[in-house]
Write a protein that holds these residues in place. Sequence first.
Motif, PDB file in Angstrom:
ATOM      1  N   SER A 550     -11.163   2.475  -0.248  1.00 51.63           N
ATOM      2  CA  SER A 550      -9.834   2.928   0.166  1.00 51.63           C
ATOM      3  C   SER A 550      -8.802   1.820   0.033  1.00 51.63           C
ATOM      4  O   SER A 550      -7.597   2.090  -0.166  1.00 51.63           O
ATOM      5  N   TRP A 554      -4.664   1.764  -0.858  1.00 51.75           N
ATOM      6  CA  TRP A 554      -3.667   1.151   0.011  1.00 51.75           C
ATOM      7  C   TRP A 554      -2.849   0.118  -0.764  1.00 51.75           C
ATOM      8  O   TRP A 554      -1.623   0.059  -0.629  1.00 51.75           O
ATOM      9  N   GLU A 557      -0.512   1.884  -3.253  1.00 55.91           N
ATOM     10  CA  GLU A 557       0.608   2.509  -2.542  1.00 55.91           C
ATOM     11  C   GLU A 557       1.632   1.457  -2.131  1.00 55.91           C
ATOM     12  O   GLU A 557       2.854   1.657  -2.281  1.00 55.91           O
ATOM     13  N   TYR A 558       1.144   0.339  -1.644  1.00 51.97           N
ATOM     14  CA  TYR A 558       2.061  -0.735  -1.241  1.00 51.97           C
ATOM     15  C   TYR A 558       2.821  -1.262  -2.452  1.00 51.97           C
ATOM     16  O   TYR A 558       4.039  -1.526  -2.373  1.00 51.97           O
ATOM     17  N   GLU A 598     -11.620  -2.155   4.579  1.00 54.09           N
ATOM     18  CA  GLU A 598     -11.550  -1.278   5.748  1.00 54.09           C
ATOM     19  C   GLU A 598     -12.506  -1.701   6.846  1.00 54.09           C
ATOM     20  O   GLU A 598     -12.312  -1.363   8.015  1.00 54.09           O
ATOM     21  N   LYS A 643      -5.149   4.979  13.312  1.00 55.32           N
ATOM     22  CA  LYS A 643      -4.180   4.372  12.395  1.00 55.32           C
ATOM     23  C   LYS A 643      -3.979   2.899  12.728  1.00 55.32           C
ATOM     24  O   LYS A 643      -3.908   2.042  11.829  1.00 55.32           O
ATOM     25  N   LYS A 648      -4.965  -1.031   6.938  1.00 63.64           N
ATOM     26  CA  LYS A 648      -3.726  -0.650   6.257  1.00 63.64           C
ATOM     27  C   LYS A 648      -2.501  -0.907   7.127  1.00 63.64           C
ATOM     28  O   LYS A 648      -1.422  -1.248   6.618  1.00 63.64           O
TER      29      LYS A 648
END
Length: 661
Positions: A550, A554, A557-558, A598, A643, A648
């Motif tokens: 994952s 992340w 996306e960043y 993670e 979260k 992340k």
Amino acid sequence: MYFNRAHISDEQLLAFHRALLYPRLVEEKMLLLLRQGKISKWFSGIGQEAIAVGATLALEPDEWILPLHRNLGVFTTRGLPLRRMFLQWQGSREGYSKGRERSFHFGSREHHICGMISHLGPQLSVADGIALAHTLAQRQKVTLAFTGEGGTSEGEFHEALNVAAVWDLPVIFLVENNGYGLSTPVAEQYRCAQLTDKAAGYGMHSMRVNGNNLLDVYHAVTNAKAYALQQQKPVLIEALTFRMRGHEEASGTRYVPPALLEEWAQQDPIHHYEAFLDYIGLLPAAQIGAVHRELKQQIEDDIHEVLTYADTHTDTAEELADIYARPRPQDSIPAATAPAAPEKRFINAISEALQTAMEQYPQLVLMGQDIAEYGGAFKITEGLVERFGKARVRNTPLCESAIIGAALGLSLMGYKSMVEMQFADFVSCGFNQIVNNLAKIHYRWGQAADVVIRMPTGAGVGAGPFHSQSNEAWFTHTPGLKVVYPATPADAKGLLLAALADPNPVMYFEHKALYRSVSGPVPEGWYTVEIGKARVVQPGTDISIITYGSGVHWALEYARQHPQPSLYILDLRTLLPLDYEAIREAVARTGKVLVLHEDTLTGGLGGEISAWIAEHCFHLLDAPVLRCASLDTPVPFAAALEKNFLAKSRLDQCIRRLAAY
């Protein structure tokens, strides 16, 4: 002691005598050499020889036996050369395990003997896998596994018997009840009147036999074999005997009442069998001594040649090379270049890989809870049972350890297997089999463990602390395992096919949150992604992010949301073995490194990668190596807590901190 010779010929009775006497004389010699410091350790089976010898005589040479450390009679009756066994006991590289294992912790494919591990119970499940292979191939063969009365207290005993019973496997479980588990007497091991009572709970046939009577053991195993093959069901045999010496020689027998030792000394299996041969006129007492002298001289001759054998050679390269079995080159086929590979979801890529592998390998067996008609907890195996049948797509009882052990047994017989953990969290129930049996067997005696364990892993789906762990670091510390962790659909298929082609045990981590959220082009047909090779996701000049699973998404996306700084993203894909050259290149590209995963911070793989960079790439660094990982807590359930838990949520903070150097 009454001996029922039944149909056994005179020639067989005499051969049985030599088979029974030989391990006793070998052991007496070994005890002498132990006192002289010529060997380092010994687990005595004196007084118990009739069980190992009688059981082995009752089986065909190509029927697998899984013995313990007091079963010298299995090895001698199967004809393993004493000279090489002695080299094994000396720790010589010319022994059966190149000096890597002790006493009887080794196996021999040639002699159909599977070596034990110190945890004892796991070999019972391996016997299930061997028997399953015979059943699948429709071969009329039994498998025999030894355990002790202490071993029946282990959870593996229950799991192995349960699986054998549920799957109707022709396995003989032979319990040597010798009175003590080290110093713990049977009264403190179990409460049933006799161990055969345990068989009833599994719907299993059982027998109880005098373990000091060679012919009783022989007949019992012969009858058990006939029953197991005719009914295609397992059998439990309890053989009563006694351990006349300590658990091992250093422990002694002071905890045993002297009267008990005297009582069992009167039941010595060799003395009674020789008295029987004398009684029927087949081997008069006057001739017995000659047999003893002949065998003793044979032992002396065999041992003398290797007694002073000097073996001081070590080869580090060979040690490291023998951790893994070598894959066949023809199984590694890179993806063909295609102008437009079809888009598929992560989950569909995994399903397609399983179907492709089932077609490629007719001896591949899939095992797991609810994977057949139900299609698995995540429906990855849906439809496979209709296509390949329940023999190859097998629902399992909730016996993770036994199923992993059975997978190893299948490997001994040339089968491949995939075991699906319903969730990666549940692998803890099978941990012993993975890290002590699968991972070490090739290094110990050259036997491949052709097993893939699929691990639905990770958080982000609100599943709480028992269905969301990232536990890959548990296994990256274990030599002999391979650990892969794909981040894209193409890699999910290619790495799974590579794992299934590989003859070594592979832990295949698949992130649950990616199953239906990530899509991408997936080549058709058979192809593999090389295990041990990382992938550059995107080039960059300012900061290198080394990540996997994952974390790849992340980081991407960043990068999309923050054009600056320029990020070099490396997807490790394989966590054991690591692609150190790719890691070095990532460091060299930017001089600033963030390791993102993670898993929790403490003990996570980021610590190992950071240490390696500091040791080998310090001159390339412009800033300290930083780690971005999840909190050192269990994975919480509530969405806000989860979260906050995940790495992340701290990624921006870590990148800003690193950019500031």
